[in-house]
Design an enzyme around this catalytic site. Structure first.
Site, PDB file in Angstrom:
ATOM      1  N   HIS A  93       0.819  -1.219   0.000  1.00 42.54           N
ATOM      2  CA  HIS A  93       0.000   0.000   0.000  1.00 42.54           C
ATOM      3  C   HIS A  93       0.848   1.263   0.000  1.00 42.54           C
ATOM      4  CE1 HIS A  93       0.114  -0.176   4.554  1.00 42.54           C
ATOM      5  NE2 HIS A  93       0.058   1.132   4.428  1.00 42.54           N
ATOM      6  N   ASP A 229       1.276  -7.717   2.193  1.00 46.27           N
ATOM      7  CA  ASP A 229       1.368  -6.274   1.960  1.00 46.27           C
ATOM      8  C   ASP A 229       2.826  -5.821   1.777  1.00 46.27           C
ATOM      9  OD1 ASP A 229       0.915  -3.576   1.834  1.00 46.27           O
ATOM     10  OD2 ASP A 229      -0.437  -3.502   3.550  1.00 46.27           O
ATOM     11  N   SER A 659       4.122   2.212   8.392  1.00 46.55           N
ATOM     12  CA  SER A 659       3.893   1.214   7.353  1.00 46.55           C
ATOM     13  C   SER A 659       5.172   0.981   6.576  1.00 46.55           C
ATOM     14  CB  SER A 659       2.814   1.690   6.386  1.00 46.55           C
ATOM     15  OG  SER A 659       1.575   1.315   6.872  1.00 46.55           O
TER      16      SER A 659
HETATM   17  N1  ARG Z   1      -4.673   0.624   7.860  1.00 48.14           N
HETATM   18  C1  ARG Z   1      -3.499   0.872   7.057  1.00 48.14           C
HETATM   19  C2  ARG Z   1      -2.924   2.245   7.340  1.00 48.14           C
HETATM   20  O1  ARG Z   1      -3.396   2.942   8.140  1.00 48.14           O
HETATM   21  C3  ARG Z   1      -3.849   0.850   5.615  1.00 48.14           C
HETATM   22  C4  ARG Z   1      -3.630  -0.456   5.007  1.00 48.14           C
HETATM   23  C5  ARG Z   1      -3.950  -0.395   3.551  1.00 48.14           C
HETATM   24  N2  ARG Z   1      -4.798  -1.521   3.241  1.00 48.14           N
HETATM   25  C6  ARG Z   1      -6.129  -1.452   3.050  1.00 48.14           C
HETATM   26  N3  ARG Z   1      -6.773  -2.570   2.926  1.00 48.14           N
HETATM   27  N4  ARG Z   1      -6.758  -0.309   2.968  1.00 48.14           N
HETATM   28  O2  ARG Z   1      -2.400   2.942   6.539  1.00 48.14           O
HETATM   29  N1  GLU Z   2      -1.131   1.367   7.715  1.00 40.66           N
HETATM   30  C1  GLU Z   2      -0.434   2.397   8.438  1.00 40.66           C
HETATM   31  C2  GLU Z   2       0.488   3.215   7.557  1.00 40.66           C
HETATM   32  O1  GLU Z   2       0.279   3.292   6.382  1.00 40.66           O
HETATM   33  C3  GLU Z   2       0.314   1.810   9.552  1.00 40.66           C
HETATM   34  C4  GLU Z   2      -0.638   1.290  10.475  1.00 40.66           C
HETATM   35  C5  GLU Z   2      -0.808   2.134  11.670  1.00 40.66           C
HETATM   36  O2  GLU Z   2      -1.395   3.221  11.630  1.00 40.66           O
HETATM   37  O3  GLU Z   2      -0.307   1.605  12.651  1.00 40.66           O
HETATM   38  O4  GLU Z   2       1.391   3.851   8.041  1.00 40.66           O
END
Ligand code: ARG
Ligand code: GLU
Length: 724
Positions: A93, A229, A659
């Protein structure tokens, strides 16, 4: 067990409480995002938790620490260097935006994935950068010298800004690196980061969405998790191994350091650390400030987005065309929506506001007796007043942004304002035509992903919410329209979407093609533009000035409150809130026990992917090749107990921005890549609960299995240093 301990501590309201309360910080929790140069102060605890390498291998002032293998990837993610030829691993991502830029109907990398089988096949990613942090230094004394704490804000701010600019310049000249000075501890400390940013970054490996985005938004913020991911890039440098713009003559960068990969795995209870760039946390704010998030911002955002997602889903499910237009926008809106629900739940079940109030009582008792910081006792009452005065404006701001400006037509009509000056500029008809054509072309990317019927439904659902919740602040134009259409949002929407240029690309293009200087009046009467202008006026006149005043005072008081808290409890290890600078956080590989039927195990595997397969749901389709590998159990050296380990959770304290961060074992070897948190623990940005706060990482063995067995790109593994 820890729950009981917390509950029994809860009613203790005297100063003793603080002494007892300090225990979780040092013994149980692995809360904290530590600045690498200050890690020595954590050494004893890190060793006791299992760390097996000296702290100075992680970071040192000689410039030979593992920080040289960690990068800020793009502007908001982390990545890690995994070969002597500049290979960088990050999340799928995190590479998504760059890959979108490289994809088209002929090369659909989301559907098919991408694997370069040699360096010639790697694809440059325009605009993508990676940044190394070579050194960090505490420059507080230079920035704050002679400035009294209570000096008037404006005067203090301008002095600090001038000193930062001068010092950054000096550092750039002497170090030949970039220099960026940021505040820490709410402006009580300043640190410089000396950085090197590389600009020629190329795509090397990207699994198809059916692996890298498996589970999609359904599994976002969820544990157990089954998403592969990851994506892989390479850094290129000029002939002197220095950053350079793209050139085909550039060579793979030779890094100062890279991570050794440990394919032996880990077990529950093992030490783990995450090295990366957490974006924002607010662990030290007061209860009234937390209450703004808890009672106003989060609930409004969740409420408005619940409606928005409901409407979008209805239209997306009814049409593949709408689905394709809205899937990426939906992911963004849903990411916050889901996270904030977890945050609210965590704050509530932990009674965090009440805990803060108890802490604040003790602080106040101390402040009254304390005579080194004479202002300390007046801080909390002032913060409380400042917050109370801002309640209604924060509410209005949130509703405005989430409802009216959440209507794409209104938001996008801001762009129509750009058309106005060229009507007034006295241009020839030919020049006007040319300018309008260019402006209209600027809206192409918007129209590509816009469906007016969907957006009209959003208007009919979100504008009423604005009317209901902000009735005392409705712009006159909105009131007039509502009356004109007999209090029918549907008739009002009919008129807006029938007449606005933003609702109809053909109409906009025809206008840009034929308009003459006299047609500015037509533009000025566009209902979208009028709706936008009225809201913009409300923001300019009422919302922004009030918010600016609130934040000025808040920043001032927060700085003094942070300083006082640090003085009050000199034994507590305060870590600075996240600010997208390099941090190290450590904890243990550990399952969790939320209040569901069963505790969560610490690990998932390829078998769980197969168990979640659903050929009828896009995000749960499993690629045929992966199923073949599963059926023949062709896992090569990545097999563990008849499967391949996929993801794991640990009690390390991470946030958005982490991330793609390297997850390291006790020896500083790479065991995984961080990519998310379980939603039960997303309140860790505000309050860390060791029972519920975990980070989710992709197991490096799943990454290598996919690269080698699924993609057939084993040549990449030859570059890496893999130990068992
Ligand atoms: N929760 C993750 C973050 O905060 C995003 C992960 C991306 N994947 C998804 N299925 N939207 O950035
Ligand atoms: N998915 C998050 C990011 O893109 C990390 C997850 C979180 O917030 O811990 O940084």
């Amino acid at each position: 067990m820890y729950n009981t301990l917390r509950n029994s501590l809860f009613p203790i309201k005297n100063i003793l409480f603080l002494v007892v309360f300090a225990i979780p910080y040092t013994v149980f929790a692995k809360e904290g995002m530590w600045l690498p140069p200050t890690l020595k102060s954590r050494q004893a605890d890190m060793k006791a938790s299992g760390l097996q390498i000296p702290i100075n291998k992680i970071y040192n002032n000689q410039g030979t620490g593992l920080n040289n293998a960690v990068v800020l990837f793009g502007r908001g993610c982390t990545g890690e260097v995994i070969s002597s030829k500049g290979l960088v691993l990050t999340n799928h991502h995190c590479g998504y935006g760059s890959v979108q830029g490289l994809s088209n109907a002929a090369h659909d990398y989301f559907a098919d994935g991408f694997w370069a089988m040699s360096q010639h096949e790697e694809i440059p990613c325009p605009g993508l950068t990676v940044t190394f942090i070579r050194r960090m230094e505490n420059v507080t004394a230079k920035i704050l010298k002679g400035l009294p704490d209570t000096l008037h804000n404006a005067q203090r701010d301008s002095t600090i800004a001038a000193r930062i600019a001068a010092l950054e310049k000096m550092y750039k000249q002497t170090s030949k690196l970039d220099a960026s000075i940021k505040p820490y501890y709410y402006g009580n400390q300043y640190w410089v980061s000396l950085t090197e940013t590389f600009r020629d970054i190329r795509l090397v490996g990207f699994p198809p969405n059916a692996i890298g985005y498996f589970g999609g938004d359904v599994e976002n913020w969820v544990w157990p998790r089954h998403t592969g991911d990851f994506s892989i890039f390479r850094v290129y440098a000029d002939s002197n191994n220095k950053p350079a713009d793209y050139s085909k003559n550039n060579k793979a960068y030779t890094p100062k350091d890279f991570f050794v990969i440990n394919a032996h795995g880990y077990k529950e209870g093992d030490f783990a650390m995450v090295y990366g760039f957490p974006g924002t946390t607010e662990e030290y704010i007061s209860s009234p400030e937390l209450n703004h998030i808890f009672s106003i911002s989060d609930p409004i955002r969740i409420d408005a987005r619940t409606k928005k997602l409901e409407v979008w889903d209805k239209h997306m499910n009814g049409s593949r065309d709408v689905f394709l237009k809205y899937t990426s926008k939906r992911a963004g809106v849903a990411n916050g929506w889901k996270k904030w629900q977890g945050e609210l739940r965590g704050l509530k079940i932990n009674g965090v506001i009440q805990k803060k109030e108890i802490y604040e009582n003790a602080f106040q008792n101390w402040a009254i007796k304390n005579n080194t910081l004479p202002y300390a006792a007046s801080l909390l009452p002032q913060i409380k007043n400042n917050c109370a005065a801002a309640d209604s404006i924060i509410l209005l701001d949130e509703y405005t942004r989430e409802t009216v400006l959440g209507v794409e037509l209104i938001q996008q009509s801001a762009y129509l304002e750009k058309f106005l000056p060229c009507f007034r500029a006295g241009l020839s008809q030919a020049a006007l035509h040319d300018t309008l054509q260019k402006l209209a072309a600027g809206l192409k990317p918007f129209f590509k992903n816009y469906d007016a019927a969907t957006d009209k439904d959003i208007f009919q659902n979100l504008v009423p919410m604005f009317f209901k919740e902000c009735s005392a602040s409705l712009p006159l134009y909105y009131q007039k329209c509502f009356a004109k259409y007999d209090s029918s949002y549907a008739s009002w929407a009919d008129a807006v979407y029938k007449n606005s240029l933003i609702a109809n690309e053909d109409k906009l293009l025809a206008f840009a093609d034929t308009a003459s200087a006299a047609d500015s009046t037509y533009l000025l009467s566009d209902p979208g533009l009028k709706l936008y202008a009225a809201i913009n006026e409300l923001r300019k006149q009422k919302i922004t000035p009030a918010l600016v005043a609130y934040y000025k005072q808040k920043n001032y008081l927060d700085r003094l409150y942070m300083k006082s808290q640090m003085q009050q409890d000199a034994h507590r290890a305060f870590y600075p809130d996240a600010n997208l600078t390099l941090r190290l956080t450590y904890g243990k590989v550990q399952g969790m026990d939320p209040d569901g039927p069963e505790p969560y195990s610490f690990q998932t595997s390829l078998d769980d992917v197969i168990a979640h397969e659903d050929p009828n749901v896009d995000v749960f389709k499993v690629p045929a090749k992966l199923k073949e590998l599963y059926n023949s159990k062709d896992y090569g050296r990545w097999a563990v107990n008849g499967t391949v380990p996929l993801a794991f959770i640990a009690s390390t304290h991470t946030s958005g921005g982490n991330s793609g961060s390297p997850v390291l074992n006790a020896k500083g070897q790479l065991i995984g890549t961080n990519f998310d948190r379980p939603w039960e623990g997303t309140m860790s940005d505000l309050y860390y609960d060791p029972n519920l706060c975990r980070n989710i990482s992709l197991d490096i063995r799943y990454t290598l299995f996919i690269v080698e067995k699924f993609a057939g790109a084993g040549c990449l593994l030859d570059e890496m240093k893999i130990v068992k």
